[in-house]
Design an enzyme around this catalytic site. Structure first.
Site, PDB file in Angstrom:
ATOM      1  N   CYS A 139      30.850  78.050 139.164  1.00  0.00           N
ATOM      2  CA  CYS A 139      31.486  79.348 139.364  1.00  0.00           C
ATOM      3  C   CYS A 139      33.006  79.151 139.448  1.00  0.00           C
ATOM      4  O   CYS A 139      33.486  78.017 139.512  1.00  0.00           O
ATOM      5  CB  CYS A 139      30.951  79.987 140.649  1.00  0.00           C
ATOM      6  SG  CYS A 139      31.612  79.245 142.158  1.00  0.00           S
ATOM      7  N   GLU A 197      28.411  72.148 144.176  1.00  0.00           N
ATOM      8  CA  GLU A 197      29.512  71.317 143.695  1.00  0.00           C
ATOM      9  C   GLU A 197      30.487  70.985 144.825  1.00  0.00           C
ATOM     10  O   GLU A 197      30.955  69.840 144.932  1.00  0.00           O
ATOM     11  CB  GLU A 197      30.256  72.013 142.553  1.00  0.00           C
ATOM     12  CG  GLU A 197      29.414  72.252 141.324  1.00  0.00           C
ATOM     13  CD  GLU A 197      28.656  73.564 141.324  1.00  0.00           C
ATOM     14  OE1 GLU A 197      28.256  74.000 140.230  1.00  0.00           O
ATOM     15  OE2 GLU A 197      28.448  74.168 142.405  1.00  0.00           O
ATOM     16  N   CYS A 248      34.081  76.898 142.414  1.00  0.00           N
ATOM     17  CA  CYS A 248      33.765  75.492 142.182  1.00  0.00           C
ATOM     18  C   CYS A 248      34.643  74.905 141.086  1.00  0.00           C
ATOM     19  O   CYS A 248      35.050  73.747 141.165  1.00  0.00           O
ATOM     20  CB  CYS A 248      32.289  75.332 141.847  1.00  0.00           C
ATOM     21  SG  CYS A 248      31.215  75.727 143.247  1.00  0.00           S
TER      22      CYS A 248
END
Length: 159
Positions: free
Chosen positions: A86, A58, A89
């Site tokens: 996560c 990302e 990100c």
């Protein structure tokens, strides 16, 4: 929401994840960023090949899209990720301000494959001194000077 187009873009992200594995670039994560029906940014996980722990799919895709759009924000863009982002990100996504995020696999599926980000989600909720990595606030007067400068700076670009 056009689900058929969403599926096509998710498949592009999944293809990038697979290519990342096959080429040894990094882990099984891919991402594409779309604006007005066109892919404007791509990324696959490059953590191990670049020795950069922030080179998640990302983040790589956000950097690519922002460069291609000549803008530090992704207004009107959609992010398609092969997996639920996560916490790092997630923060990058919020700073980039896209319209929406569509992901295929869940963080629990990633955990089952050995990528357990759940501990980070738990750590965020803890106080500084309770975390596995100790965070310590050390207040010094000089630190606030740059914020005072920023408040007074006339030619700033807000983000």
């Amino acid at each position: 929401m056009d689900t058929s187009k969403d599926v096509l873009f998710l498949r592009e992200a999944i293809l990038l994840a697979g290519k990342g594995i096959q080429t040894g670039i990094g882990g099984p994560f891919g991402c594409v960023i779309v604006k007005d029906g066109e892919i404007v940014g791509k990324g696959s996980n490059q953590v191990t090949s670049t020795n950069d722990p922030t080179a998640h799919a990302e983040v790589v895709a956000i950097r690519d899209a922002c460069k291609n759009l000549s803008n530090f924000q992704l207004t009107g863009c959609d992010i398609y990720a092969s997996c639920e982002p996560c916490p790092m990100c997630l923060g990058a996504i919020y700073w980039a301000r896209p319209r929406r995020v569509i992901y295929a696999s869940t963080r629990y599926q990633a955990a089952d494959a050995g990528f357990d980000d759940d501990f980070i989600y738990r750590e965020i909720k803890l106080q500084d001194l309770e975390r596995q990595i100790i965070f310590q606030h050390l207040s010094i007067p000089d630190a606030a000077i740059v914020f005072e400068e920023w408040k007074k700076f006339g030619d700033k670009k807000l983000y």
